[in-house]
Design a protein around this motif. Structure first.
Motif, short mmCIF file in Angstrom:
data_model
loop_
_atom_site.label_atom_id
_atom_site.label_comp_id
_atom_site.label_asym_id
_atom_site.label_seq_id
_atom_site.Cartn_x
_atom_site.Cartn_y
_atom_site.Cartn_z
N TRP A 59 31.51 -26.70 12.78
CA TRP A 59 32.22 -27.72 11.99
C TRP A 59 33.71 -27.77 12.25
O TRP A 59 34.32 -28.84 12.18
CB TRP A 59 31.89 -27.56 10.51
N ALA A 60 34.33 -26.63 12.54
CA ALA A 60 35.77 -26.65 12.83
C ALA A 60 36.03 -27.46 14.10
O ALA A 60 37.07 -28.11 14.25
CB ALA A 60 36.29 -25.23 12.99
N ASN A 61 35.06 -27.45 15.02
CA ASN A 61 35.23 -28.16 16.29
C ASN A 61 34.95 -29.66 16.24
O ASN A 61 34.82 -30.30 17.28
CB ASN A 61 34.38 -27.50 17.38
N ILE A 62 34.90 -30.24 15.03
CA ILE A 62 34.91 -31.71 14.97
C ILE A 62 36.31 -32.20 15.36
O ILE A 62 36.48 -33.35 15.73
CB ILE A 62 34.55 -32.29 13.58
N SER A 63 37.31 -31.32 15.27
CA SER A 63 38.68 -31.70 15.60
C SER A 63 39.07 -31.17 16.97
O SER A 63 38.77 -30.03 17.31
CB SER A 63 39.64 -31.14 14.53
N GLU A 64 39.72 -32.01 17.74
CA GLU A 64 40.03 -31.70 19.14
C GLU A 64 41.05 -30.57 19.26
O GLU A 64 41.11 -29.89 20.27
CB GLU A 64 40.55 -32.97 19.83
N ASN A 65 41.86 -30.37 18.20
CA ASN A 65 42.94 -29.39 18.31
C ASN A 65 42.59 -28.01 17.74
O ASN A 65 43.46 -27.21 17.46
CB ASN A 65 44.20 -29.93 17.60
N TYR A 66 41.32 -27.71 17.60
CA TYR A 66 40.91 -26.42 17.02
C TYR A 66 40.83 -25.34 18.10
O TYR A 66 40.24 -25.54 19.16
CB TYR A 66 39.55 -26.56 16.34
#
Ligand SMILES: [Zn+2]
Ligand SMILES: [Zn+2]
Length: 312
Positions: free
Chosen positions: A182-189
């Motif tokens: 779920w954290a990797n829904i964002s490109e900047n994680y």
């Protein structure tokens, strides 16, 4: 025998009860609800208590090791309301044998798979192959950041290596879950925290994999799923719309009554934002306000039935 004081107290409780029962009644979500991610509880009645308290129609019991007798007891007490998955220590040589037997006994998937191994390592690859052979989905816990010192990591390498797994196991149905998914829904994680906050940067690995691989689904349970969908309402609405056929509601809730009593996310100080609350209720409320009734119904009911090939 009760004394006068006890009698008066009992009368007072009885008088207040209908009001409390009304205020406290289980929510009606406007759709039946299937909780894909519900860990089997040792007391049979505890399983049903959570469902009834949270307004959940059916739940999928996640079990580990020998569990058939317990599952049967829970199913017998509430016919039609429980399916089950089984998991087994993937580092043990008899894992394939045990999981094959569980499927023969009626398990409808593998999970939750939560072990200290690499997501693309030989232990899990054996399970991916077996899941394809038995035509059942496999639910995986991906986590790279400790919740408490020395917890360790689980199914590691999601962001870097899981695309290769999806490509090399096209016949396996994968269900992704937990922090790294779920954290990797964002490109900047970059694994800087278990539960990142703030606006989502488009183009995250998870978003892309869900779009590109028909064999990947997302389990929205736990603080991880709830946190991800709470960060950025505009992103959430669009994400739910785009992946409406790939997302599955689950709670992973540990509260006792479907109302938030007890610990909803045990052992996890990082999930304090959801302490004292029922994860099922919180996430259902969030999903309901973030999308249309049609998409909501797919995510909380229809998709799981399709995936497990059971009648809705
Ligand atoms: Zn998990
Ligand atoms: Zn709960």
């Amino acid at each position: 025998m009760i004394n006068r004081r006890e009698f008066l107290e009992a009368v007072a409780v009885a008088a207040a009860a209908p009001m409390l029962a009304h205020q406290d009644s289980a929510p009606d979500w406007g759709s039946p609800v299937f909780d894909l991610h519900f860990h089997l509880r040792p007391q049979p009645a505890g399983n049903l208590a959570h469902q009834d308290g949270a307004g959940v129609t059916k739940a999928n019991l996640l079990t580990r090791g020998p569990a058939l007798d317990q599952v049967k007891a829970v199913q017998a007490a509430a016919p039609g309301r429980f399916t089950w998955f089984n998991s087994y220590d993937v580092t043990k040589p008899d894992a394939e044998q045990a999981l094959t037997q569980a499927v023969k006994d009626g398990a409808q998937g593998f999970g939750e798979m939560k072990f200290h191994v690499a997501a693309d390592g030989p232990e899990l690859r054996r399970m991916y192959a077996l899941a394809a052979e038995l035509r059942v989905p496999i639910l995986i816990h991906f986590q790279e950041v400790d919740h408490f010192p020395n917890e360790g990591t689980w199914s590691t390498g999601f962001a870097k290596n899981f695309e290769a797994v999806l490509r090399s196991h096209p016949r396996t149905t994968f269900i992704g879950h937990a922090d790294a998914f779920w954290a990797n829904i964002s490109e900047n994680y970059r694994n800087e925290s278990a539960y990142p906050s703030g606006p989502v940067k488009r183009g995250g690995v998870t978003d892309r994999l869900l779009a590109d691989y028909p064999n990947l689904f997302g389990d929205m349970s736990a603080n991880s799923g709830n946190n991800a969908m709470s960060r950025d309402p505009e992103f959430t609405a669009d994400f739910l719309k785009r992946h409406q056929d790939k997302l599955l509601f689950g709670s992973d809730c540990g509260c006792t009554d479907g109302r938030g009593t007890g610990a909803s996310q045990a052992n996890n100080p990082g999930a304090a934002r959801i302490a004292g609350k029922c994860v099922a209720r919180e996430t259902l409320t969030l999903l309901k306000r973030s999308t249309t009734p049609e998409i909501f119904q797919k995510i909380v009911w229809g998709n799981a039935h399709k995936l497990l090939r059971i009648p809705a």
